[in-house]
Design an enzyme around this catalytic site. Structure first.
Site, PDB file in Angstrom:
ATOM      1  N   TYR A 120      38.981  59.502  62.781  1.00  0.00           N
ATOM      2  CA  TYR A 120      38.251  58.941  64.193  1.00  0.00           C
ATOM      3  C   TYR A 120      37.653  57.638  63.709  1.00  0.00           C
ATOM      4  O   TYR A 120      37.654  56.651  64.493  1.00  0.00           O
ATOM      5  CB  TYR A 120      37.162  60.114  64.508  1.00  0.00           C
ATOM      6  CG  TYR A 120      36.509  59.880  65.920  1.00  0.00           C
ATOM      7  CD1 TYR A 120      37.159  60.072  67.024  1.00  0.00           C
ATOM      8  CD2 TYR A 120      35.231  59.207  65.821  1.00  0.00           C
ATOM      9  CE1 TYR A 120      36.571  59.487  68.078  1.00  0.00           C
ATOM     10  CE2 TYR A 120      34.721  59.007  67.070  1.00  0.00           C
ATOM     11  CZ  TYR A 120      35.335  59.290  68.354  1.00  0.00           C
ATOM     12  OH  TYR A 120      34.518  58.811  69.348  1.00  0.00           O
ATOM     13  N   LYS A 180      38.030  54.138  65.454  1.00  0.00           N
ATOM     14  CA  LYS A 180      36.990  53.287  66.406  1.00  0.00           C
ATOM     15  C   LYS A 180      36.677  51.806  65.603  1.00  0.00           C
ATOM     16  O   LYS A 180      36.452  50.854  66.093  1.00  0.00           O
ATOM     17  CB  LYS A 180      35.915  54.098  66.430  1.00  0.00           C
ATOM     18  CG  LYS A 180      35.992  55.461  67.198  1.00  0.00           C
ATOM     19  CD  LYS A 180      36.636  55.053  68.745  1.00  0.00           C
ATOM     20  CE  LYS A 180      36.944  56.056  69.565  1.00  0.00           C
ATOM     21  NZ  LYS A 180      37.191  55.639  71.061  1.00  0.00           N
TER      22      LYS A 180
HETATM   23  N1  LIG Z   1      31.192  61.744  74.254  1.00  0.00           N
HETATM   24  C1  LIG Z   1      30.529  61.363  73.038  1.00  0.00           C
HETATM   25  O1  LIG Z   1      29.798  61.516  72.404  1.00  0.00           O
HETATM   26  C2  LIG Z   1      31.344  59.937  72.522  1.00  0.00           C
HETATM   27  C3  LIG Z   1      30.529  59.033  71.736  1.00  0.00           C
HETATM   28  C4  LIG Z   1      31.213  57.994  71.346  1.00  0.00           C
HETATM   29  C5  LIG Z   1      32.641  57.699  71.738  1.00  0.00           C
HETATM   30  N2  LIG Z   1      33.113  58.317  72.661  1.00  0.00           N
HETATM   31  C6  LIG Z   1      34.326  57.707  73.293  1.00  0.00           C
HETATM   32  O2  LIG Z   1      34.451  57.675  74.480  1.00  0.00           O
HETATM   33  C7  LIG Z   1      35.795  58.279  75.112  1.00  0.00           C
HETATM   34  C8  LIG Z   1      35.801  59.188  76.280  1.00  0.00           C
HETATM   35  O3  LIG Z   1      35.075  60.489  75.575  1.00  0.00           O
HETATM   36  P1  LIG Z   1      34.406  61.678  76.321  1.00  0.00           P
HETATM   37  O4  LIG Z   1      33.182  62.100  75.626  1.00  0.00           O
HETATM   38  O5  LIG Z   1      34.304  61.172  77.605  1.00  0.00           O
HETATM   39  O6  LIG Z   1      35.524  62.400  76.331  1.00  0.00           O
HETATM   40  P2  LIG Z   1      36.130  63.784  77.228  1.00  0.00           P
HETATM   41  O7  LIG Z   1      36.902  64.710  76.452  1.00  0.00           O
HETATM   42  O8  LIG Z   1      34.814  64.206  78.024  1.00  0.00           O
HETATM   43  O9  LIG Z   1      36.956  62.688  78.328  1.00  0.00           O
HETATM   44  C9  LIG Z   1      38.326  62.283  77.638  1.00  0.00           C
HETATM   45  C10 LIG Z   1      39.329  62.135  78.977  1.00  0.00           C
HETATM   46  O10 LIG Z   1      40.504  61.422  78.373  1.00  0.00           O
HETATM   47  C11 LIG Z   1      41.597  62.356  78.622  1.00  0.00           C
HETATM   48  N3  LIG Z   1      42.628  62.289  77.759  1.00  0.00           N
HETATM   49  C12 LIG Z   1      42.532  62.705  76.549  1.00  0.00           C
HETATM   50  N4  LIG Z   1      43.533  62.591  75.631  1.00  0.00           N
HETATM   51  C13 LIG Z   1      44.552  61.842  76.764  1.00  0.00           C
HETATM   52  C14 LIG Z   1      45.658  61.208  76.604  1.00  0.00           C
HETATM   53  N5  LIG Z   1      46.394  61.462  75.543  1.00  0.00           N
HETATM   54  N6  LIG Z   1      46.245  60.476  77.601  1.00  0.00           N
HETATM   55  C15 LIG Z   1      45.397  60.427  78.875  1.00  0.00           C
HETATM   56  N7  LIG Z   1      44.094  60.989  78.862  1.00  0.00           N
HETATM   57  C16 LIG Z   1      43.736  61.428  77.884  1.00  0.00           C
HETATM   58  C17 LIG Z   1      41.042  63.839  78.727  1.00  0.00           C
HETATM   59  O11 LIG Z   1      41.647  64.359  79.914  1.00  0.00           O
HETATM   60  C18 LIG Z   1      39.624  63.567  79.430  1.00  0.00           C
HETATM   61  O12 LIG Z   1      39.736  63.307  80.864  1.00  0.00           O
HETATM   62  C19 LIG Z   1      36.742  58.279  73.801  1.00  0.00           C
HETATM   63  O13 LIG Z   1      37.395  57.173  73.625  1.00  0.00           O
HETATM   64  C20 LIG Z   1      35.768  58.559  72.756  1.00  0.00           C
HETATM   65  O14 LIG Z   1      36.120  58.291  71.575  1.00  0.00           O
HETATM   66  C21 LIG Z   1      32.508  59.219  73.144  1.00  0.00           C
END
Ligand SMILES: NC(=O)c1ccc[n+]([C@@H]2O[C@H](COP(=O)([O-])OP(=O)(O)OC[C@H]3O[C@@H](n4cnc5c(N)ncnc54)[C@H](O)[C@@H]3O)[C@@H](O)[C@H]2O)c1
Length: 332
Positions: free
Chosen positions: A183, A187
């Protein structure tokens, strides 16, 4: 730096006018849930047309039918044909693609950081996080550039319209996050992608910026001391138990709504290129996002000198694509 903004932090504590976003077309990967959904909602509220590309047909379809003008296209970002179809359909329906948010990403147990036992043969680790967070994003990058260049050509001119690629990092893009090398690697790697693209994006009228979210929740305004704290709706990237654990450790969450505003902050100011905003708990930033200013090395003359040498053999003035066979190309 050619094509980039001055090395001063972006002021995130100000009101801004996002009217330039109205009427534009955006593609958001992973837009069916969580932070991606928040970007979709923010873009829709700013009157942009949004195409959601996500594997989750049920949630993506529901969101698209709730937000008039928004369309859902089923897409697994790890599959080139799926992403190609997403962009082709978006262009066919909207005519132009102005913004791309490469949001789809996953976090899960990391097979790389595992010990199989002293008497076992090490097993091949699954590199599923790399597949989504890096391979999938690089596909998105290639397609975003293609449609931006198609729209604006390769030569800067006043007639080019603003286009912007938003890459999604994380706290794990610049912090030490133990036990998750895949991860963190992806990133930090996304920062590398941004740094690679930002010097040349202006040739095709484009900008490339990043949003790096902290742990995110869908409910604003509560604090860890609030009795409702545990009723936060979290994004789905971690399990409920994992989020519970993080909260129980006293970690304050950012909100997905603030993430949506941070996106609009970047899109609304067409002078911002090559920068990252951190989506932050309100305790660190009054609006829930700020520029930590970790994209440059201000005052570090040695790094600047090294950077100048890095560009010496392939100067940015050579524009976008260096011809094969040119003395500047490093290809075999
Ligand atoms: N939520 C956090 O705490 C957090 C923190 C830092 C970074 N992020 C980043 O933000 C982004 C979104 O995270 P989130 O927390 O909203 O996640 P989430 O799991 O709530 O939502 C992710 C979405 O992406 C879709 N997805 C996953 N794999 C996929 C694929 N192969 N093809 C198409 N769609 C796909 C899922 O169906 C879902 O709708 C990510 O890149 C994550 O690394 C999140």
């Amino acid at each position: 730096m050619p094509g980039s903004t001055p090395e001063t932090p972006i002021n995130c504590d100000v009101d801004f006018d996002s009217s330039n976003v109205a009427g534009k077309t955006a593609v958001v990967t992973g837009g069916a849930n969580g932070l991606g959904e928040a970007y979709v909602r923010a873009l829709h509220a700013a009157k942009a047309n949004v195409f959601i590309g996500d594997m989750n047909q049920e949630d993506g379809g529901k969101l698209a039918s709730e937000l008039t003008g928004t369309q859902f296209i089923k897409c697994d970002v790890t599959k080139w044909e799926d992403q190609l179809r997403l962009f082709q359909e978006a262009e066919a329906k909207a005519g132009k693609i102005h913004y791309v948010v490469a949001n789809a990403g996953i976090a899960s147990n990391d097979d790389v950081f595992s010990f199989d036992g002293p008497d076992s043969t090490p097993t091949e680790p699954r590199l599923n996080i790399i597949d989504v967070n890096m391979r999938g994003v690089l596909y998105t990058v290639k397609l975003a550039m293609h449609y931006f260049i198609k729209l604006n050509g390769k030569t800067p001119s006043p007639s080019q319209v603003d286009t912007c690629l938003i890459l999604i990092g994380s706290g794990a893009a610049f912090l030490d996050v133990p036990r998750g090398p895949q991860y963190s690697g992806t990133k930090w790697g996304i920062r590398g992608v941004m740094h690679s693209l930002r010097r040349t994006a202006h040739f095709y009228g484009s900008r490339v910026n990043m949003l790096s979210p902290w742990y995110g929740t869908l409910t604003p305004s509560l604090t860890p001391h609030d009795p409702n704290w545990s009723r936060y709706v979290r994004t789905k990237i971690l399990t409920e138990a994992s989020f519970d654990h993080v909260e129980n450790c006293g970690v304050q969450m950012a909100t997905t709504q603030d993430a949506g505003q941070a996106l609009l902050r970047l899109l609304s100011d067409t002078s911002i290129n090559g920068r990252s905003l951190f989506i932050s708990p309100r305790k660190w930033a009054p609006r829930g996002y700020l520029d930590l200013n970790v994209d440059e090395y201000p005052g570090n003359d040695l790094v600047e000198e090294i950077q100048a040498d890095q560009l010496r053999s392939a100067p940015v003035d050579l524009r976008l694509f260096i011809e094969k066979g040119s003395k500047y190309t490093m290809q075999r």
